[in-house]
Design a protein around this motif. Structure first.
Motif, PDB file in Angstrom:
ATOM      1  N   ARG A   1       0.847  -1.055   0.076  1.00  0.00           N
ATOM      2  CA  ARG A   1       0.052  -0.291  -0.026  1.00  0.00           C
ATOM      3  C   ARG A   1       0.925   1.038  -0.081  1.00  0.00           C
TER       4      ARG A   1
ATOM      5  N   LYS B   1       1.205   5.646  -1.111  1.00  0.00           N
ATOM      6  CA  LYS B   1       0.163   6.965  -1.249  1.00  0.00           C
ATOM      7  C   LYS B   1       0.318   7.218  -2.906  1.00  0.00           C
ATOM      8  N   SER B   2      -0.928   7.674  -3.356  1.00  0.00           N
ATOM      9  CA  SER B   2      -1.072   7.839  -4.781  1.00  0.00           C
ATOM     10  C   SER B   2      -1.341   9.443  -5.086  1.00  0.00           C
ATOM     11  N   ARG B   3      -2.199   9.862  -4.268  1.00  0.00           N
ATOM     12  CA  ARG B   3      -2.487  11.339  -4.121  1.00  0.00           C
ATOM     13  C   ARG B   3      -3.306  11.531  -2.974  1.00  0.00           C
TER      14      ARG B   3
ATOM     15  N   TRP C   1      -5.692   9.423  -0.835  1.00  0.00           N
ATOM     16  CA  TRP C   1      -5.896   7.925  -1.607  1.00  0.00           C
ATOM     17  C   TRP C   1      -4.706   7.381  -1.639  1.00  0.00           C
ATOM     18  N   ASP C   2      -4.696   6.050  -1.410  1.00  0.00           N
ATOM     19  CA  ASP C   2      -3.751   5.019  -1.473  1.00  0.00           C
ATOM     20  C   ASP C   2      -3.669   4.052  -2.776  1.00  0.00           C
ATOM     21  N   THR C   3      -2.737   3.543  -3.527  1.00  0.00           N
ATOM     22  CA  THR C   3      -2.650   2.628  -4.295  1.00  0.00           C
ATOM     23  C   THR C   3      -2.405   1.103  -3.453  1.00  0.00           C
TER      24      THR C   3
ATOM     25  N   TYR D   1     -14.481  -0.498  -4.407  1.00  0.00           N
ATOM     26  CA  TYR D   1     -13.541   0.219  -5.167  1.00  0.00           C
ATOM     27  C   TYR D   1     -12.944  -0.761  -6.260  1.00  0.00           C
TER      28      TYR D   1
ATOM     29  N   GLU E   1      -7.215   1.746  -6.373  1.00  0.00           N
ATOM     30  CA  GLU E   1      -7.058   2.663  -5.251  1.00  0.00           C
ATOM     31  C   GLU E   1      -7.942   2.620  -4.078  1.00  0.00           C
TER      32      GLU E   1
ATOM     33  N   SER F   1      -7.395   6.616   1.951  1.00  0.00           N
ATOM     34  CA  SER F   1      -6.232   6.550   2.683  1.00  0.00           C
ATOM     35  C   SER F   1      -6.714   6.135   4.292  1.00  0.00           C
TER      36      SER F   1
END
Length: 331
Positions: free
Chosen positions: A70, A72-74, A77-79, A115, A159, A162
């Motif tokens: 896991r 951080k993507s933005r 949100w997490d990837t 999701y 995604e 978070s």
């Protein structure tokens, strides 16, 4: 767990790829032609001309949890990246074309919203004549070894917010994957039937519409680390004194003890060696009368202990029932 993380650290993840399977031949007398498969790009769409087994009937197919990551993507949100193995617990061989870019859902502990996730690197290699490699019953694939000897695994990614906690990964027609369970690489080991022959042994090569069977005698596997290859060695004998024996296409690949599969790919320069006789454009083995042809199938080398071949999978023509053979001690 350390073994799983070790695999994760040394692999590269590819968005999609295909391998060609090559079977190379040297003969006991000049004039015989080698068998070689053409490089074919993967096709992620369904091909209605394929038999049902090749279309991707997923009954009895399950996913093995290997690793969850896991990042951080933005903002907010997490990837979520989930590395998986594919296991066939059914009683028949399965084509996995349907699993290419399969769409699924990630469930979270905090409520009902789900999701989106997408499964990549899950399509089996294609080959001229065979179209879709089949996964035999009891076999699992928990990664592929590419021509650079790096392991790529099936990956589901999506995604999630978070602040939420993923609990399950769900795909249509497949059992759900519990993301809170401990990854268990033990489920990647092949489950071989008690009557599976062990090399050295012979298997029959028979087309569904052909009453005549051809015997392929497999001696076993030979690691050649200096050439960056591992080779399965065998022989096809022509019992006919009066004419050539034409055999092909034959598809062979290996599964290691930890579920990593090894396929041949001719794109790497070290495959152009006399040890494999690659680079000759023909798709059939032609064995002269009353003679035999030595068959060499080559794969990227993988060092032990992980890189110990456990199973050879052998498909012939459009037969939907691949043969399997135990691979024990190297030659």
């Amino acid at each position: 767990m350390a073994e799983i993380e070790g695999i994760s650290m040394k692999k590269r993840i590819f968005a999609g790829y295909a391998f060609a399977i090559l079977l190379a031949v040297s003969t006991t007398e000049s004039g015989a032609s080698p068998l070689v498969g053409d490089y074919v790009q993967s096709n992620t769409g369904m091909d209605r001309a394929l038999p049902e087994a090749r279309q991707g009937d997923l009954k009895g197919i399950s996913l093995v949890l290997l690793h969850v990551d896991r990042t951080k993507s933005r903002r907010g949100w997490d990837t979520l990246t989930v590395e998986l193995g594919i296991r066939n617990d059914s009683g028949t061989a399965k084509g996995l074309a349907q699993m290419a870019n399969l769409e699924g859902k990630i469930h979270v502990a905090e409520g009902s919203p789900t999701y989106n996730a997408r499964l990549s690197n899950a399509e089996f290699p294609k080959q001229t004549g065979l179209r879709d490699t089949l996964l035999p019953p009891g076999m699992a694939v928990c990664g592929w070894l590419n021509g650079s000897a790096e392991v790529a695994v099936p990956v589901a990614a999506g995604e999630v917010p978070s602040t939420l906690h993923p609990t399950q990964l769900e795909f249509t027609d497949l059992p759900t994957v519990n993301l809170q369970s401990k990854p268990d690489h033990a489920h990647c080991a092949p489950s071989l039937p008690s009557n599976a022959p062990a090399a050295p042994a012979a298997v029959e090569l028979r087309r569904p519409d052909d009453s005549q069977a051809v015997k392929l005698s497999v001696a076993g596997f030979r690691p050649l680390p200096s050439d960056s290859i591992t080779r399965i060695e065998g022989k096809i004998q022509n019992a006919d004194r009066f004419g050539d024996l034409t055999v092909g296409p034959v598809d062979m690949w290996m599964i290691d003890r930890d579920g990593v599969a090894r396929f041949s790919t001719p794109a790497e320069p070290y495959w152009l060696s006399s040890e494999c006789n690659l680079g000759i454009d023909d798709e059939q083995v032609i064995v002269p009368p009353a003679l035999g042809s030595n068959v060499w199938a080559c794969y990227p080398y993988r060092p032990p202990p992980d890189g110990h071949p456990s199973v050879a999978v052998i498909q012939y023509a459009d037969n939907n029932n691949p043969s399997i053979m135990r691979l024990t001690n190297p030659l």
